[in-house]
Enzyme design. Structure first.
Site, PDB file in Angstrom:
ATOM      1  N   CYS A 198     124.473 129.556 102.191  1.00 14.30           N
ATOM      2  CA  CYS A 198     124.177 129.635 103.620  1.00 14.30           C
ATOM      3  C   CYS A 198     124.938 128.548 104.357  1.00 14.30           C
ATOM      4  O   CYS A 198     124.383 127.479 104.668  1.00 14.30           O
ATOM      5  CB  CYS A 198     122.683 129.526 103.850  1.00 14.30           C
ATOM      6  SG  CYS A 198     121.852 131.010 103.313  1.00 14.30           S
ATOM      7  N   GLU A 199     126.202 128.802 104.589  1.00 15.71           N
ATOM      8  CA  GLU A 199     127.155 127.816 105.135  1.00 15.71           C
ATOM      9  C   GLU A 199     128.478 128.521 105.199  1.00 15.71           C
ATOM     10  O   GLU A 199     128.640 129.569 104.588  1.00 15.71           O
ATOM     11  CB  GLU A 199     127.278 126.651 104.123  1.00 15.71           C
ATOM     12  CG  GLU A 199     126.696 125.345 104.569  1.00 15.71           C
ATOM     13  CD  GLU A 199     127.706 124.500 105.312  1.00 15.71           C
ATOM     14  OE1 GLU A 199     128.640 125.050 105.928  1.00 15.71           O
ATOM     15  OE2 GLU A 199     127.535 123.273 105.276  1.00 15.71           O
TER      16      GLU A 199
END
Ligand code: LLP
Length: 404
Positions: free
Chosen positions: A332-333
């Protein structure tokens, strides 16, 4: 030339050990080392594998048995090298920006040391005087290497003592009667142009006469390998010829040239490494067709950190029609391995392999997003051997102290 591991072998390994998985082809590492030895056979050159690229202890042992020495950038790399069986005389420790007590520890272990600051040089001189030979890492003020993030010799780089501070270096060397055994430079990674090395040698040769105890010159690592179609690797035969000629023209003690040292990292292990992933999710959008694999920059950060190119192949569907995909991870990036990359048609469950994954792949991995680090496998004499277990959930808690 040793052929890369076949798709069939890679699929079999993915099935046997699971994904994500790092696979290293041992014989390819030996081949790379032998290519260097052969290219430099007419010169007195010694190679120290820059183990920051990949430190699995089995790889270290394999490289030791192949005959190479080892270059370390931390005391723990030194300890791993000792653990792998390298004698201290084959271990070089080139640190950057570390506290003096780490250098003292390296001295206590009897390894070869390069120092890269005036501050530590002075401390070393004060403590050991002439008693322990030492090398000086210089910053030659040359801009070289694949991109700015992997350039280390330019005039804004933190690495080495700037060569323009030679007067201050000499003051310390004389004050403490230091035994300066080598001068070192490492100008960057992925240096294709051999003349960069010659430029570095010219700079060093202007100052060698100040150091009567010199035995060798250490030119660092940084040879470029082929990772993208159309790439050219550093021409090591030409490098050997030019470096050999430069050293022959610069006789030293007893009219003999100084010994030449190199510290190749990527060149030794990059191509030997394959990173195997599996496709979790396909997502078609108007902007791009996304392929989400069971990995991310927690396992292979080079594309995100340096914009590095890793060739990707869909080994599950090599004959499929070619389409463009964005290959992304599950972190999640920002987590894109490749934008608009042509691949044989990808389906959920397919295995994708990333090439040139031996250097700075596993070694730069992390547990970001509390994901588990992958396993490592070595293929040697046609046999696969698990050389690092995949993390398990308990590893995430291993050093945590639960105080509330
Ligand atoms: N010697 C010294 C002192 C170094 O700092 C390095 C790499 C080497 C040798 C080996 O350089 P090589 O032959 O591997 O290019 N993580 C980056 C590369 C950073 C290299 C840092 N120093 C990457 O993945 O591209």
């Amino acid at each position: 030339m040793i052929e890369p591991l076949s798709h069939e072998v890679l699929i079999q390994l993915a099935e046997q050990y699971g994904t994500p998985l790092y696979v290293y082809h041992a014989e390819k590492i030996k081949e790379q080392y032998n290519r260097l030895k052969t290219a430099f056979s007419k010169t007195d050159a010694v190679f120290f594998y820059a183990c920051k690229a990949l430190t699995n202890v089995n790889i270290l042992r394999y490289i030791k048995n192949a005959g190479a020495n080892v270059d370390c950038s931390s005391i723990n790399e030194v300890k791993l090298a000792l653990h792998a069986g390298f004698p201290p005389s084959r271990i070089l420790y080139t640190s950057n920006g570390i506290a003096f007590d780490e250098i003292e520890e390296a001295q206590g272990l009897g390894v070869i040391i390069n120092i890269d600051s005036l501050s530590n040089l002075e401390k070393f001189g004060k403590k050991f005087g002439h008693a322990y030979p030492v090398g000086i890492r210089l910053r030659p003020n040359i801009l070289a290497g694949g991109n700015i993030k992997i350039s280390t010799g330019h005039d804004k780089s933190k690495f080495g003592i700037p060569v323009d501070q030679i007067t201050r270096i000499l003051e310390l060397v004389r004050k403490y009667d230091m035994f300066i055994r080598d001068l070192h430079i490492h100008t960057g990674s992925e240096i294709q142009d051999v003349d960069v090395f010659i430029q570095g040698i010219d700079i060093l040769f202007r100052i060698t006469h100040h150091f009567p105890d010199l035995e060798f010159i250490d030119l660092g690592g940084g040879f470029k390998v082929v990772s993208k179609p159309g790439d050219k690797e550093t021409d090591i035969a030409l490098l050997a010829e030019k470096v050999g000629a430069a050293f022959a023209k610069h006789p030293y003690k007893n009219g003999k040239p100084l010994q030449i040292w190199f510290e190749p990292g990527k060149f030794m292990v990059s191509e030997a490494g394959f990173f195997l992933t599996r496709v979790n999710v396909m997502k078609e959008t108007t902007g791009a067709d996304f392929v989400s694999v069971d990995s991310g920059f927690n396992h292979l950060i080079r594309p995100m950190f340096y914009d590095a190119y890793h060739h990707i192949e869909n080994i599950s569907n090599p004959g499929g029609p070619v389409k463009n995909y964005s290959v992304v991870g599950n972190i999640c990036e920002t987590d894109t391995f490749a934008w608009d990359r042509p691949l044989n048609e990808v389906r959920e469950g397919d295995y994708l392999v990333f090439r040139n994954a031996g250097a700075y792949g596993f070694e730069m991995s992390s547990n970001f997003n509390s994901r588990l680090k992958p396993a490592e496998v070595m293929v040697i004499d046609g046999q696969s051997k698990l050389i690092r277990k995949r993390d398990v959930f308990q590893d995430l808690l291993r050093n945590q102290l639960e105080v509330i």
